[in-house]
Design an enzyme around this catalytic site. Sequence first.
Site, PDB file in Angstrom:
ATOM      1  N   ASP A  65       8.177   1.872   1.048  1.00  0.00           N
ATOM      2  CA  ASP A  65       9.046   0.954   1.779  1.00  0.00           C
ATOM      3  C   ASP A  65      10.480   1.097   1.260  1.00  0.00           C
ATOM      4  OD1 ASP A  65       9.340  -1.674   3.499  1.00  0.00           O
ATOM      5  OD2 ASP A  65      10.368  -2.071   1.602  1.00  0.00           O
ATOM      6  N   TYR A  85      19.745   0.056   0.686  1.00  0.00           N
ATOM      7  CA  TYR A  85      19.438   0.328  -0.715  1.00  0.00           C
ATOM      8  C   TYR A  85      20.233   1.543  -1.195  1.00  0.00           C
ATOM      9  CZ  TYR A  85      15.305  -2.644   0.126  1.00  0.00           C
ATOM     10  OH  TYR A  85      14.454  -3.668   0.460  1.00  0.00           O
ATOM     11  N   TYR A  94       7.274  -8.813  -1.205  1.00  0.00           N
ATOM     12  CA  TYR A  94       8.223  -8.087  -2.051  1.00  0.00           C
ATOM     13  C   TYR A  94       8.617  -8.919  -3.260  1.00  0.00           C
ATOM     14  CZ  TYR A  94      12.559 -10.289  -0.003  1.00  0.00           C
ATOM     15  OH  TYR A  94      13.568 -11.128   0.407  1.00  0.00           O
ATOM     16  N   LEU A 125       6.703  -9.084  -8.844  1.00  0.00           N
ATOM     17  CA  LEU A 125       6.953  -9.244 -10.281  1.00  0.00           C
ATOM     18  C   LEU A 125       8.283  -9.959 -10.527  1.00  0.00           C
ATOM     19  CD1 LEU A 125       5.779  -5.768 -11.641  1.00  0.00           C
ATOM     20  CD2 LEU A 125       4.517  -7.926 -11.598  1.00  0.00           C
ATOM     21  N   ARG A 153      11.367  -9.217  -9.647  1.00  0.00           N
ATOM     22  CA  ARG A 153      12.347  -8.244 -10.135  1.00  0.00           C
ATOM     23  C   ARG A 153      12.136  -7.913 -11.611  1.00  0.00           C
ATOM     24  NH1 ARG A 153      18.380  -8.762  -8.165  1.00  0.00           N
ATOM     25  NH2 ARG A 153      18.251  -6.574  -8.810  1.00  0.00           N
ATOM     26  N   LYS A 192       8.505  -8.035 -20.302  1.00  0.00           N
ATOM     27  CA  LYS A 192       9.271  -7.142 -21.175  1.00  0.00           C
ATOM     28  C   LYS A 192      10.671  -7.651 -21.505  1.00  0.00           C
ATOM     29  CE  LYS A 192       6.885  -3.054 -19.358  1.00  0.00           C
ATOM     30  NZ  LYS A 192       7.043  -1.753 -18.637  1.00  0.00           N
ATOM     31  N   ARG A 225      20.443  -9.133 -11.548  1.00  0.00           N
ATOM     32  CA  ARG A 225      19.469  -9.986 -12.224  1.00  0.00           C
ATOM     33  C   ARG A 225      20.125 -10.851 -13.291  1.00  0.00           C
ATOM     34  NH1 ARG A 225      14.883  -5.757 -13.906  1.00  0.00           N
ATOM     35  NH2 ARG A 225      16.771  -4.482 -14.229  1.00  0.00           N
ATOM     36  N   ARG A 270      10.842   3.216 -11.307  1.00  0.00           N
ATOM     37  CA  ARG A 270      12.039   4.035 -11.527  1.00  0.00           C
ATOM     38  C   ARG A 270      11.729   5.263 -12.370  1.00  0.00           C
ATOM     39  NH1 ARG A 270      16.955  -0.182 -12.558  1.00  0.00           N
ATOM     40  NH2 ARG A 270      18.203   1.575 -11.833  1.00  0.00           N
ATOM     41  N   GLN A 315       5.864   4.147 -14.707  1.00  0.00           N
ATOM     42  CA  GLN A 315       5.758   2.932 -13.905  1.00  0.00           C
ATOM     43  C   GLN A 315       4.957   3.194 -12.632  1.00  0.00           C
ATOM     44  OE1 GLN A 315       9.820   1.726 -13.325  1.00  0.00           O
ATOM     45  NE2 GLN A 315      10.041   0.869 -15.382  1.00  0.00           N
TER      46      GLN A 315
END
Length: 331
Positions: free
Chosen positions: A52, A57, A218, A221, A223, A229, A242, A296, A300
């Site tokens: 997606d 973006y 969407y 988590l 972001r 972490k 963020r 990224r 992951q």
Amino acid sequence: MAYRKLGKTALELTEITFGAWAIGGWMWGGNEGNDAIEAIKVAIDNGITSIDTAPIYGQGESELLVGEAIKGISRDKIQIATKFGMRWDLAKGELVGPSEKNDGTKINIYKYAGKESVIEECENSLKRLGTDYIDLYQIHWADPTTPIEETYEAVLRLKEQGKIREAGVCNYDVAQVAKADKVCPLASIQEPYSILRKDIEEDLVPYVIDNEIGILAYSPLQRGILAGKYQPGHVFNAGDTRAGSKYYQDDYLLKVNSFLDAIKPIAAGKNVTIAQVILRWTLSQPGITIALAGARNAQQALDNASVMELALSDDELSEIDTQFAKVEIPA
């Protein structure tokens, strides 16, 4: 591979779908293109065959990276979802506000979904993605300057022409979903949803269940905060929005981490990460069809793919809800 069908359509997406917002870099403090391409390839190789993305973006960057990553892969083996309705290259519609490209260039963002713009955006996305059709085409945000009927008449034309397989919407309320669905039957709606943000459960989830429309969740988590972490005082890269989010303020972060600490035994007992547990919890909620998970880098992507093999018992799901309620995290 674990596929789920979107609503009444024949379109199936992998229950964990690669969310390509972060790889575009925009609002995430930049990106690394080679890492992103590798992450997509690793995701596909390990069963996440659905991606997606959106033009906004990185102002085309994410779609270009997706296009590069899928070169040489049989098109019927992957499913591409993208969006329209946010322009940085056309001053028309509702002004969202100023922003910056990854290189620092100043831009203005507009919500615009006029008929001619929808057609133009589709052509541009097809070129960037290097494909001749899009599996799921979604308006990104509602455009108050254009009737929904006009927008989705254009989407219906694209479907009739074979340039898209199915239509969806993003960030729409129930009334807007109903209007679009009357013009062009919808496969899905994409909305923010996580254990920290469950407002769609009130009216949207019951509506789409009754009307057999899929939900793509969407930011499951939130972001990244639900990966466990981040600690208070974390410093984000320049341009990473963020930093200003309520979820990443120290007091909020402490409460979230307290909840995550409480469910660590569930993750440890299955030899998985907290993020993987949270993603499976998301997929276990009523009405939620797909969870979008960004990556990224290759690791992951592998972690996200493993969620499709993870099972949580009813008792474990209940324990997660119980521990969340104990912490009393504000809505």
